[in-house]
Motif scaffolding. Structure first.
Motif, PDB file in Angstrom:
ATOM      1  N   UNK A   2      -6.216  -2.369  -0.572  1.00  0.00           N
ATOM      2  CA  UNK A   2      -6.939  -1.326  -1.275  1.00  0.00           C
ATOM      3  C   UNK A   2      -6.343  -1.129  -2.661  1.00  0.00           C
ATOM      4  N   UNK A   3      -7.075  -0.373  -3.519  1.00  0.00           N
ATOM      5  CA  UNK A   3      -6.595  -0.123  -4.877  1.00  0.00           C
ATOM      6  C   UNK A   3      -5.246   0.592  -4.864  1.00  0.00           C
ATOM      7  N   UNK A   4      -5.090   1.557  -3.959  1.00  0.00           N
ATOM      8  CA  UNK A   4      -3.835   2.304  -3.881  1.00  0.00           C
ATOM      9  C   UNK A   4      -2.693   1.388  -3.434  1.00  0.00           C
ATOM     10  N   UNK A   5      -2.987   0.479  -2.511  1.00  0.00           N
ATOM     11  CA  UNK A   5      -1.960  -0.461  -2.050  1.00  0.00           C
ATOM     12  C   UNK A   5      -1.495  -1.352  -3.189  1.00  0.00           C
ATOM     13  N   UNK A   6      -2.450  -1.825  -4.007  1.00  0.00           N
ATOM     14  CA  UNK A   6      -2.097  -2.618  -5.183  1.00  0.00           C
ATOM     15  C   UNK A   6      -1.174  -1.823  -6.106  1.00  0.00           C
ATOM     16  N   UNK A   7      -1.520  -0.554  -6.307  1.00  0.00           N
ATOM     17  CA  UNK A   7      -0.734   0.291  -7.212  1.00  0.00           C
ATOM     18  C   UNK A   7       0.710   0.426  -6.727  1.00  0.00           C
ATOM     19  N   UNK A   8       0.885   0.751  -5.444  1.00  0.00           N
ATOM     20  CA  UNK A   8       2.239   0.930  -4.916  1.00  0.00           C
ATOM     21  C   UNK A   8       3.008  -0.385  -4.901  1.00  0.00           C
ATOM     22  N   UNK A   9       2.326  -1.475  -4.604  1.00  0.00           N
ATOM     23  CA  UNK A   9       2.994  -2.776  -4.609  1.00  0.00           C
ATOM     24  C   UNK A   9       3.473  -3.135  -6.010  1.00  0.00           C
TER      25      UNK A   9
END
Length: 260
Positions: A2-9
């Motif tokens: 997800x977009x949020x997962x990309x951000x945290x990664x």
């Protein structure tokens, strides 16, 4: 993902890279240099700096360090650290490699911005911790300084540093955009330093409320007397508004450019 997962990664990757750069060491040096200088002065002149009977020694010790840091050194540190963190990517076409990855561009841009913010908060925490820790060490080494017999005014200085951080957000947004925009990191550093000095000069003028580089001075000089807007101080509102605007416009600008 997800977009949020990309951000945290992306944010985690940026934090890992930061630990291997000079920017990390600049963070520690910047946080420790003033507390260490005061420690040395108090250690050398402990007899002269011993407080009068009944006077809390922490008041002068902490106020001098915090109040001397906020107007000039905090904005200057933000100019330097923001430029250095982005400069790591400008080297060896790092930015181009970041933006060609199969991840949303916004997660790259705002992941980097989040690292800058975390780095600044970390510096504030280390700075305040060093002041208190070295103060107690002075009290143990030189009993006449009385540091172990009194308590620091924790909340007062946490509040001052928190207001300083919020007041710095406008500078962070502007410097981050410039650092991304110009490959030559001398440009954002030079412009930023000139604006910081200008902010010190114009801070006494009523119009300085519209100049983000004066906000650190205003957060300190006005204290609880800051003019209000929407129930909050104008410095807080304007600094946050400047940060949101420059972060948004900066991302739009970078996302439309062909990073080389």
């Amino acid at each position: 993902m997800t977009a949020i997962t990309y951000y945290f990664a992306n944010t985690q990757n940026e934090m890992a890279k930061l630990r291997r750069t000079f920017a990390f060491w600049l963070t520690l040096i910047s946080a420790l240099v003033i507390p260490l200088l005061f420690f040395i002065v108090y250690a050398v002149k402990h007899a002269e700096l011993a407080p009068a009977e009944g006077v809390n020694p922490w008041t002068k010790f902490m106020a001098n360090q915090v109040e001397n840091s906020i107007p000039f050194f905090v904005p200057m540190f933000i100019v330097l650290i923001t430029s250095l963190i982005i400069q790591v990517e400008h080297k060896a076409t790092g930015l181009k490699q970041l933006f060609v990855q199969p991840v949303p561009k916004w997660s790259v841009y705002f992941g980097k911005l989040s690292v800058v913010l975390v780095t600044i908060v970390f510096t504030y925490v280390v700075f305040l911790t060093a002041i208190i820790g070295l103060g107690y060490l002075l009290g143990i080494l030189f009993s006449e300084l009385q540091f172990v017999n009194y308590q620091p005014h924790y909340l007062k200085y946490v509040k001052m540093l928190s207001l300083s951080f919020v007041a710095s957000l406008g500078i962070v947004g502007i410097q981050f955009w410039m650092s991304f925009r110009f490959k030559n990191f001398i440009i954002p550093i030079t412009v930023g330093m000139c604006l910081v000095i200008t902010g010190l000069i114009v801070s006494q003028a009523p119009e300085s409320i519209y100049f983000p580089y004066a906000y650190n001075v205003l957060s300190l000089s006005l204290g609880d007397q800051q003019p209000l807007l929407l129930g909050l101080s104008k410095v807080t509102v304007f600094s946050c508004a400047c940060f949101i605007l420059t972060a948004g416009v900066g991302y739009w600008d970078i996302s439309k450019r062909n990073i080389k």
